[in-house]
Design an enzyme around this catalytic site. Structure first.
Site, PDB file in Angstrom:
ATOM      1  N   LYS A 482      81.094  11.344  12.136  1.00 15.51           N
ATOM      2  CA  LYS A 482      80.938  12.777  11.870  1.00 15.51           C
ATOM      3  C   LYS A 482      81.769  13.587  12.857  1.00 15.51           C
ATOM      4  CE  LYS A 482      76.762  13.176  14.727  1.00 15.51           C
ATOM      5  NZ  LYS A 482      75.364  13.616  14.772  1.00 15.51           N
ATOM      6  N   ARG A 580      63.479  18.124  14.655  1.00 16.93           N
ATOM      7  CA  ARG A 580      64.710  18.751  14.179  1.00 16.93           C
ATOM      8  C   ARG A 580      64.744  18.688  12.654  1.00 16.93           C
ATOM      9  NH1 ARG A 580      70.290  16.422  16.541  1.00 16.93           N
ATOM     10  NH2 ARG A 580      69.688  14.676  15.190  1.00 16.93           N
ATOM     11  N   TYR A 708      96.153  35.867  33.876  1.00 11.14           N
ATOM     12  CA  TYR A 708      95.365  37.068  33.580  1.00 11.14           C
ATOM     13  C   TYR A 708      94.386  37.375  34.710  1.00 11.14           C
ATOM     14  CZ  TYR A 708      96.910  36.978  28.684  1.00 11.14           C
ATOM     15  OH  TYR A 708      97.657  37.013  27.532  1.00 11.14           O
ATOM     16  N   MET A 757      94.971  31.345  26.104  1.00 11.45           N
ATOM     17  CA  MET A 757      94.717  30.848  24.761  1.00 11.45           C
ATOM     18  C   MET A 757      95.563  29.620  24.454  1.00 11.45           C
ATOM     19  SD  MET A 757      95.072  32.709  21.043  1.00 11.45           S
ATOM     20  CE  MET A 757      93.681  33.820  21.310  1.00 11.45           C
TER      21      MET A 757
END
Length: 813
Positions: A482, A580, A708, A757
C-alpha cells in the site's frame, strides 16, 4: 555442458530409473525461468522457507522432464525422471566439482570482503584479448552461485575467473572443491559479514581455505594476513608500505588519475590508472599483479591498465518514454549475463510486449554461427517480441532472429530513432561497453529531474527471506504494498514479490489494487480499507475486500446479489483493541446471522490488527488482543462451519509474538529494511537511497545569510552547495536549519537555512566536492530511522512522503 544422465547420477550418487543415455545441456534451479526445457536438469533445492519440490508439477507441464530431488512428490510419480539424492544442494556442488575437473586450464579464484566482482570484471577485460574466458556472471559467488558459474565451463574456454563469497565458517571448503583455483587473489578484508565470525582472524582463516591447493596467492602484504599463511603456500605480494613485499608500489595523483610507480626486484616502471579512490586503486593493483605474474610486457600493461573503467554491477529498472519500462544493462554483453538479464526481464516486465536491444557479443569462444544460434534460441524461449541488433556481426546474423532490425553502430540507431516506434513495452538494453548503450538509455528514458530514489531489489529479497525464516513452514505471508509500496514503488515491488511467490498482497484502497491487476499482477490482493463506492470495481478486477462493519457487509451483499455472485472471497476484520476498524464483540452475533443466510460470499480470512506489537512494555495488552481474536474468530469458524485463513501479526508482531502466527502474517515496513528492534535492524538491508546532485557551489563571506528568512548567518567564509530537492519532494522543512544533513563523498554536510520547495543548501566548507557530484539525502547515512528520531516521527512517514515527481530507479546487483 553435455553430460548423460548416467554420468550425472554417478557423480552425485543418485538413484534413478529410466533412460540413462539422455544428454543434459543445461542446469536450472529457477522454476520461473523461461529457459527451462526438455534437456534441462532441474535441481529442486530446499531452503529455510522454500521447497522447490512444490514447483515440479508445473515444470513438468512446461516440458521439463528430468529432476534432481530429495523426494518424489506424490502427484509426480511416473510423470518424469527423478534422480534421488540425500541433499540437492550438495548434489549440485558435487556435479560442479566433477565438471570443473574435466578442464585443465588456469583458473583464478577471487575472495575477500570487497572488490571481488570488480577485480573479476577487470581481469576479464585485461585478459580477454588473449584468452577465451569463463567467469562468474554478475556476482554469482554463493554456495549456489559458484556451482552454477562453474557448470557453464565449455570446451571453448581456456581460462577461468571465479569469485567466492562466504558469510560464516565452514563454507569455503565447498567452494574450493568446486572452483579448484590454480591462482588465488585475496582482496580487501573488511567488515562485511563480521557477524558470521568470532574474530577477524577466523574470517581470514576461512577465506584462505580457497587457496589451499593454489600454485600462487596474490595479496596486499600485511602482518595480520601473514600470520595465517601456511609456509607451503607460494605468494606474490604487493605493498605501499612494506619494502619486503615482492612488488613495492608508490602512488601519486595526476588530475583525476593515479600514477603508480612499480618496483619489482631490479625492474621498475610507471603506469597510470583512471581512478583516485583507494578501493579502485587497490582493485587495479590486484589485476596488475596478475599481468605481472603471467609475464605481460610493460607496454601492454601500461596500455590496458589505462583503459580500466568503472564497473556497473547492477541491472536497473527505469521508467521509459511512451509508457515503457527500461531494463538498463548497458555495460556488458556476454552469453551468460544475457541469460540472467532475460530472466530478470521476465520477472520485472510490466508490459506483455518485450523488446531486446542487443549489441555484438564478444569473447564467447564460440564461432559466430554457433553463438548467434544460441542467442536466437534464448530469444525464442524467452518469448521476445522484437530484437534490435547493433553491430556489424549481429547484423550479419540478422537472419537468425524473427522480427529483427539491425544497425551497424549505436550512432546509426540513434540517428534513425523515432520515439513513436516504442510504446507499452518492456525494453532490455544490453550491450558491450564499447557500444555506449548508455546513450540509448538516455534517449529512451523518461525525463525527470536529477533527484532519484534508488530501490535495491536484492535488499528487498533479503529482507523478505529474513522474515520468512521466522515463520513456521505452513505459515502464509501477505506483504503490504500500500501507499505506493511505502513510497518505494508498488508495481515493481509487487512484480518481485510475485516472483518470490508470496501468498497475498495488501493494499489500502481499491485503486491501488486495480493498478496492480491492470499491470498484470496475478497474486490475490486484499483491499484493507475499501469504500462502498469501490465495491463494483473490486468485484470487476477480482480484488478481495476487507469487510469491517455491518453496513459495509450489507452494501457489498447488495452489489453481489445484483451481479449474481457466488462465494466471492471476503475478509472479516475484527476489532480486538485497536479501535480503528473492525467488528466488535457485540456485533458478532448479527454478523454470523447474515453470513449464515447467504451464499453470495465466502469468508476467505479473519483478521485483526495489533496496536502495540512494537512495544514490549504493552505485552499484556497484546496478549489480551490475541486472546480476544482467538475467541471471536473461533466462534465464527464454529458457527459458520468454515476453516478460513487467520492472521493478526504485522512486521513487529512476527518478531515479538511468534506463537501468534496463526495461518498467515502481514509483512509491512520490515520488507523495506526498517525495524524498531536494534538487533533486528542489523540483520536487515537498506532498500531505499534518495540521491541528488550538487547544482551549484559558492563561497559566501562572514556575515552573509543563506535562504528564506536569513535563518543561517555565516560566522566565517562558508562554502555552500545547493541541492535540487525540497519539501515538494518530501523533505520536511524541520530537517533544515542545522537539524539534518546529507552525505557527500561519505562526509556529513549540514543543511543550512530553510528547506525550500525545490532546493536545500548545505555547508561543504570541509568537503572536497564540485558541481555535479552525487549527494545522498538518505540511505546508509543518514538512515530514515535517524531522520525519524530527529524529526520526532516514524520511518513510515519519511518513506511515504517522497513525492511522485522523484524518479524511482529499481536495480538488482
Amino acid at each position: 555442458m553435455n553430460l548423460t544422465i548416467a554420468t550425472i547420477a554417478k557423480q552425485i550418487n543418485a538413484s534413478f530409473e529410466g533412460d540413462a543415455s539422455l544428454l543434459i545441456d543445461a542446469i536450472s534451479i529457477d522454476s520461473r525461468s523461461l529457459q527451462n526445457g526438455p534437456h534441462t536438469l532441474f535441481f529442486a533445492l530446499i531452503g529455510p522457507n522454500n521447497d522447490a519440490h512444490s514447483y515440479i508439477v508445473d515444470l513438468i507441464q512446461q516440458g521439463v522432464t528430468h529432476f534432481v530431488v530429495q523426494y518424489i512428490p506424490e502427484n509426480c510419480v511416473g510423470k518424469a525422471q527423478f534422480l534421488v539424492v540425500q541433499n540437492t544442494l550438495t548434489a549440485l556442488q558435487e556435479l560442479a566439482s566433477y565438471h570443473r575437473s574435466l578442464f585443465h586450464f588456469p583458473v583464478i579464484g577471487v575472495t575477500g570482503s570487497n572488490g571481488k566482482t570488480i577485480v573479476k570484471e577487470w581481469l576479464n577485460f585485461l585478459l580477454s584479448p588473449d584468452y577465451s574466458i569463463i567467469r562468474s556472471p554478475k556476482s554469482y559467488n554463493s554456495q549456489v552461485g559458484v556451482p552454477l558459474s562453474v557448470l557453464a565451463i565449455a570446451k571453448q574456454h581456456n581460462f577461468g575467473i571465479f569469485e567466492a563469497g562466504i558469510s560464516t565458517v565452514n563454507e569455503m571448503v565447498y567452494l574450493e572443491k568446486i572452483i579448484q583455483p590454480t591462482l588465488g587473489i585475496l582482496t580487501n578484508i573488511g567488515s562485511a559479514h563480521d557477524e558470521g565470525f568470532t574474530s577477524i582472524g577466523e574470517k581470514i582463516k576461512e577465506k584462505l581455505q580457497l587457496f589451499k591447493h593454489c600454485d600462487l596467492l596474490i595479496y596486499n602484504k600485511n602482518k595480520t594476513i601473514d600470520a595465517f599463511l601456511k609456509p607451503t603456500l607460494k605468494t606474490f605480494s604487493w605493498s605501499f608500505k612494506d619494502a619486503t613485499a615482492d612488488v613495492f608500489i608508490q602512488k601519486s595523483s595526476i588530475l583525476d588519475k593515479t600514477k603508480l610507480h612499480i618496483q619489482l626486484e631490479s625492474y621498475a616502471f610507471d603506469i597510470i590508472i583512471p581512478f583516485q579512490d583507494d578501493a579502485s586503486i587497490e582493485n587495479a593493483i590486484h589485476c596488475l599483479m596478475v599481468l605481472l605474474h603471467l609475464g605481460y610486457d610493460r607496454v601492454t600493461i601500461e596500455h590496458r591498465m589505462y583503459l580500466l573503467y568503472p564497473v556497473e554491477m547492477r541491472l536497473k529498472v527505469k521508467d521509459g518514454i511512451n509508457s515503457t519500462t527500461i531494463i538498463d544493462d548497458s555495460y556488458s554483453s556476454d552469453f551468460q549475463s544475457l541469460k540472467i538479464a532475460l530472466d530478470f526481464l521476465e520477472s520485472q516486465k510490466q508490459y506483455k510486449k518485450k523488446t531486446v536491444i542487443l549489441s555484438d557479443i564478444f569473447q564467447s569462444g564460440l564461432s559466430n554461427e554457433e553463438l548467434y544460434s544460441k542467442v536466437s534460441q534464448l530469444v525464442i524461449s524467452n518469448k521476445i517480441n522484437r530484437v534490435i541488433g547493433i553491430g556489424t556481426t549481429i547484423t550479419a546474423f540478422k537472419h537468425k532472429f524473427v522480427n529483427c532490425v539491425t544497425y551497424p553502430t549505436t550512432a546509426d540507431f540513434l540517428a534513425q530513432l523515432d520515439n513513436a516506434t516504442f510504446g507499452n513495452e518492456t525494453i532490455l538494453i544490453k550491450g558491450a561497453r564499447s557500444f555506449h548503450f548508455e546513450d540509448i538509455v538516455l534517449a529512451l528514458e523518461e525525463k525527470k529531474h536529477e533527484t532519484v530514489l534508488e530501490i535495491n531489489l536484492n535488499a528487498i529479497s533479503h529482507n523478505l527471506n529474513f522474515f520468512r525464516s521466522k515463520l513456521q513452514p505452513s505459515t502464509k505471508m501477505m506483504v503490504m504494498v500500500k501507499a505506493f509500496g511505502y513510497g518505494n514503488g508498488g508495481l515493481e515491488i509487487a512484480k518481485l514479490l510475485e516472483h518470490h511467490q508470496v501468498d497475498y498482497l495488501g493494499v489500502a484502497f481499491a485503486d491501488e489494487g486495480i493498478a496492480l491487476k491492470t499491470a498484470g499482477i496475478h497474486l490475490p490482493i486484499m483491499v484493507l480499507n475499501p469504500e462502498s463506492t469501490s465495491f463494483s470495481a473490486i468485484i470487476q478486477h477480482q480484488l478481495e475486500p476487507e469487510i469491517y462493519s455491518l453496513k459495509g457487509l450489507r452494501s457489498f451483499l447488495k452489489i453481489a446479489e445484483q451481479k449474481k455472485l457466488k462465494h466471492f472471497p471476503i475478509h472479516i476484520k475484527l476489532d480486538t483493541g485497536m479501535h480503528r476498524l473492525g467488528f466488535e464483540k457485540d456485533t458478532i452475533e448479527e454478523l454470523i446471522a447474515i453470513l449464515k443466510d447467504t451464499t453470495l460470499v465466502r469468508v476467505k480470512s479473519i483478521l485483526s490488527h495489533l496496536a502495540t506489537s512494537d512495544d514490549l512494555n504493552h505485552q499484556a495488552f497484546v496478549a489480551s488482543q490475541i486472546e480476544l481474536f482467538e475467541n471471536l474468530s473461533s466462534r465464527l469458524m464454529t458457527e459458520l462451519n468454515i476453516q478460513p485463513i487467520r492472521h493478526i501479526l504485522n512486521t513487529s508482531g512476527i518478531s515479538n509474538f511468534p506463537k501468534a502466527q496463526y495461518d498467515m502474517v502481514r509483512l509491512g515496513i520490515g520488507l523495506y529494511g526498517v525495524s524498531n528492534d536494534a538487533e533486528e535492524q542489523k540483520e536487515l538491508e537498506n532498500v531505499s537511497t534518495l540521491k541528488s546532485v550538487i547544482s551549484q557551489i559558492r563561497t559566501i563571506p562572514a556575515g552573509n545569510s543563506v535562504g528564506y528568512g536569513r535563518r543561517f548567518m555565516a560566522e566565517k567564509p562558508t562554502k555552500v552547495a545547493t541541492i535540487p530537492i525540497g519539501y515538494a519532494d518530501g523533505i520536511a522543512r524541520l530537517w533544515g536549519n542545522g537539524v539534518g544533513y546529507v552525505s557527500i563523498h561519505h562526509q556529513k554536510a549540514t543543511i543550512i537555512g530553510s528547506v525550500c520547495m525545490d532546493m536545500l543548501m548545505v555547508d561543504v566548507t570541509a568537503i572536497d566536492c564540485q558541481e555535479g557530484d552525487a549527494v545522498i539525502i538518505f540511505g546508509e547515512s543518514p538512515t530514515v530511522i535517524e531522520m525519524a528520531e530527529k524529526l520526532h516521527t516514524i520511518p513510515y512517514e519519511i518513506l511515504t512522503s517522497i513525492s511522485q515527481r522523484v524518479k524511482r530507479v529499481f536495480y538488482r546487483e
